[in-house]
Design an enzyme around this catalytic site. Structure first.
Site, PDB file in Angstrom:
ATOM      1  N   LYS A  90      44.626  64.422  62.635  1.00 40.63           N
ATOM      2  CA  LYS A  90      43.287  64.389  63.232  1.00 40.63           C
ATOM      3  C   LYS A  90      43.260  63.247  64.250  1.00 40.63           C
ATOM      4  O   LYS A  90      43.842  62.177  64.007  1.00 40.63           O
ATOM      5  CB  LYS A  90      42.268  64.141  62.111  1.00 40.63           C
ATOM      6  CG  LYS A  90      40.803  64.241  62.521  1.00 40.63           C
ATOM      7  CD  LYS A  90      39.910  64.089  61.286  1.00 40.63           C
ATOM      8  CE  LYS A  90      38.425  64.231  61.608  1.00 40.63           C
ATOM      9  NZ  LYS A  90      37.570  64.167  60.392  1.00 40.63           N
ATOM     10  N   SER A 165      34.264  68.029  59.978  1.00 43.32           N
ATOM     11  CA  SER A 165      34.649  67.619  61.297  1.00 43.32           C
ATOM     12  C   SER A 165      36.140  67.769  61.607  1.00 43.32           C
ATOM     13  O   SER A 165      36.531  67.726  62.759  1.00 43.32           O
ATOM     14  CB  SER A 165      34.276  66.144  61.494  1.00 43.32           C
ATOM     15  OG  SER A 165      34.984  65.335  60.562  1.00 43.32           O
ATOM     16  N   SER A 189      34.292  66.803  55.294  1.00 46.29           N
ATOM     17  CA  SER A 189      35.044  67.185  56.502  1.00 46.29           C
ATOM     18  C   SER A 189      36.489  67.604  56.311  1.00 46.29           C
ATOM     19  O   SER A 189      37.126  68.025  57.272  1.00 46.29           O
ATOM     20  CB  SER A 189      35.007  66.055  57.518  1.00 46.29           C
ATOM     21  OG  SER A 189      33.764  66.054  58.169  1.00 46.29           O
TER      22      SER A 189
HETATM   23  N1  GLN Z   1      29.124  66.995  58.018  1.00 49.46           N
HETATM   24  C1  GLN Z   1      28.936  65.683  57.489  1.00 49.46           C
HETATM   25  C2  GLN Z   1      28.426  64.768  58.601  1.00 49.46           C
HETATM   26  O1  GLN Z   1      28.218  65.258  59.646  1.00 49.46           O
HETATM   27  C3  GLN Z   1      30.225  65.158  56.923  1.00 49.46           C
HETATM   28  C4  GLN Z   1      31.188  64.761  57.967  1.00 49.46           C
HETATM   29  C5  GLN Z   1      32.453  64.177  57.425  1.00 49.46           C
HETATM   30  O2  GLN Z   1      32.819  64.370  56.276  1.00 49.46           O
HETATM   31  N2  GLN Z   1      33.115  63.413  58.257  1.00 49.46           N
HETATM   32  O3  GLN Z   1      28.247  63.618  58.436  1.00 49.46           O
END
Ligand code: GLN
Length: 522
Positions: A90, A165, A189
């Site tokens: 990532k 994400s 994510s």
């Molecule tokens: N969707 C959640 C957020 O937007 C979790 C994102 C994540 O785990 N980085 O914060």
């Protein structure tokens, strides 16, 4: 062996063939790079691919394998299973000298001056880093549509999101561009994109993996973890990256079990592990808004586990409903502090004419951050401000303790793991949740509480609904990763003959067509 065949292997199969001398890491790496280069116009899973460096790393791996073969006496068997195996990172993992955008314009042009802890670990075991994958800006999102560089598509349906994400890593692994990927999970994510792309994704216990060199979102929630196409491969990648690192004071000295490298290869043995395991089914996770097809697959998976000898019990986590509200206080609060460092002086581009520091700061952040990041910084700054701290932040931390206590009570009763959906829905269409932030936030209703409690959780593929993957989530007590992976391996074993296991993502063929359009906005 054809390039297509090489990319279809699981990482543990690659390891076996590398040792046997059937294939070289160079061939393997080249096959993955070629596939990624050919298909990424339609997928946009990658933000950068470093062919030259990857091939150099592959050649080094081949030399290490040859040396071990020459040495004899068990040296080959002693090699780490990731030696010579490609992996996708990532784009928030620092690789010395490489780009690291975290999906944001504010880090465009920035080059990491050092390796993240996990990058060092991957180099030590000899994994081959192919490149960096797309993500929601600063990991804020559930669809990868918040990437400043445009979204990633889902290989199962190119008109839909891969989740987020860490959508780029998930899509790359699902599309066979890499057998393994790295993601981060602050509220879901890793697990949610794994569910939406039919891959395995694990969020380890908070503290299991060092965050040194990982771009921070919410420091008390962020964890690094693996994507793979099966439980054994996810376990091997976790084994490589986990463990104490003195540069991250929250990383734990709890030993990393070698058992992660020895999950059963035989299906009979793997299925045997399920007998007598006590699995809790938390009623609050079967939330309103859950698609019937998702619920059906999860209930079938639970029935299969029960048929294999697991004891399934209805349990309750009464504070689940507060997970979303408290997460959206705590995570933005920490993010607003973490993102203060992007001031146009220390990282990336600087806007303005240099005469007025404040004006330049506002211009840099105003243009450098996207809408979702600004929303989070505003929410977080507000929640931490004088007069509101007690009402919001402190209150949220107290509720967080209650959420954790719900889980602790179940571990104390002897529950081995919880079984739940990962995402209430299958992959959604591009744009479907962009106009409504709360609808986007609800994508993680079933994953957020696990981060709030610091627990390990994994999503494994559990079949399809309307032709799209459904994820089964397993949640465990702190440091129970090996046992969660063993349960996941057991579930794979008892469903090994299911028709859906043989299916590949439906839109792979379209990715091979040069006329296929890029995802919207790329
Ligand atoms: N969707 C959640 C957020 O937007 C979790 C994102 C994540 O785990 N980085 O914060």
């Amino acid at each position: 062996m054809s390039a297509a065949e090489l990319t279809r292997f699981h990482a543990h199969e690659m390891a076996a063939r590398l040792r046997a001398g059937d294939i070289s890491s160079r061939e393997l790496t080249d096959a993955h790079l070629t596939l990624a280069e050919r298909q990424d116009h339609g997928l946009h899973a990658w933000l950068s691919v470093d062919r030259e460096r990857a091939l150099e790393e592959a050649e080094t791996a081949d030399l290490r394998i040859a040396a071990a073969r020459g040495e004899g006496g068990g040296a080959l068997e002693a090699l780490h299973p990731l030696l010579g195996v490609p992996v996708a990172l990532k784009d928030l993992v620092s690789v010395r000298g490489g780009r690291c955008t975290a999906g944001s314009r504010i880090l465009e042009g920035y080059r990491a001056p050092y390796d993240a802890h996990i990058t060092e670990r991957l180099r030590d075991v000899g994994a081959v880093i192919l490149g960096k994958t797309n993500m929601d800006e600063f990991a804020m999102g559930s669809s990868t549509e918040h990437s400043a560089f445009g979204p990633t598509a889902n290989p199962w349906d190119l008109g839909r999101v891969p989740g987020g994400s860490s959508g780029g890593s998930a899509a790359a692994v699902a599309a066979y561009h890499a057998p393994l990927g790295i993601g981060t999970d602050t509220g879901g994510s890793i697990r949610q994109p794994a569910a939406l792309t039919g891959t395995v994704g694990m969020k380890p216990t908070y503290g299991r993996v060092s965050r040194y060199g990982i771009v921070a979102f919410a420091s008390s929630l962020d964890q690094v973890g693996p994507f793979a196409r099966d439980a054994r491969d996810a376990a091997a990648l976790l084994h490589a990256i986990a463990g104490r690192d003195e540069r991250d004071s929250t990383s734990s000295p709890v030993p990393v079990p070698d058992h992660l490298l020895h999950l059963p290869s035989s299906d009979d043995e793997a299925a045997g592990v399920l007998r007598g395991k006590r699995l809790g089914l938390p009623r609050e996770y079967f939330v309103a808004g859950m698609e019937p097809g998702v619920e059906a697959r999860v209930r079938e998976a639970v029935a299969a586990l029960e048929a294999a000898g697991a004891i399934v019990e209805d349990v309750s986590l009464p504070h689940t409903d507060y997970g979303l509200a408290t997460y959206y206080i705590v995570a933005p609060a920490e993010a607003s502090a973490n993102l203060a460092r992007y001031d146009g002086i220390r990282y990336g581009p600087r806007l303005g004419d240099g005469r007025d520091v404040l004006a330049d700061y506002l211009a840099t952040r105003g243009r450098g951050f996207g809408a979702e990041v600004k929303r989070r910084v505003m929410l977080g700054t507000y929640a931490l401000s004088a007069g509101y701290y007690d009402a919001f932040y402190l209150k949220a931390q107290k509720v967080r303790t209650l959420i954790k206590a719900d889980f602790d009570a179940l571990w104390a009763e002897g529950i081995d793991a919880l079984v739940a959906p990962t995402s209430p829905t299958v992959a959604f269409r591009f744009g479907a949740r962009m106009a409504d932030p709360v609808a986007m936030y609800l994508s993680d209703a079933c994953t957020l509480p696990v981060n709030m409690a610091g627990l390990p959780g994994i999503s494994v593929p559990a079949g399809l609904s309307d032709g799209l993957p459904v994820g089964l989530q397993l949640i465990g007590a702190p440091w129970s990763e090996a046992s969660l992976l063993e349960l996941s391996r057991g579930y794979e074993a008892i469903t090994a003959a299911s028709d859906w296991r043989a299916l590949e993502p439906a839109d792979l063929a379209r990715l091979d067509d040069p006329a296929t359009a890029s995802p919207p906005g790329v």
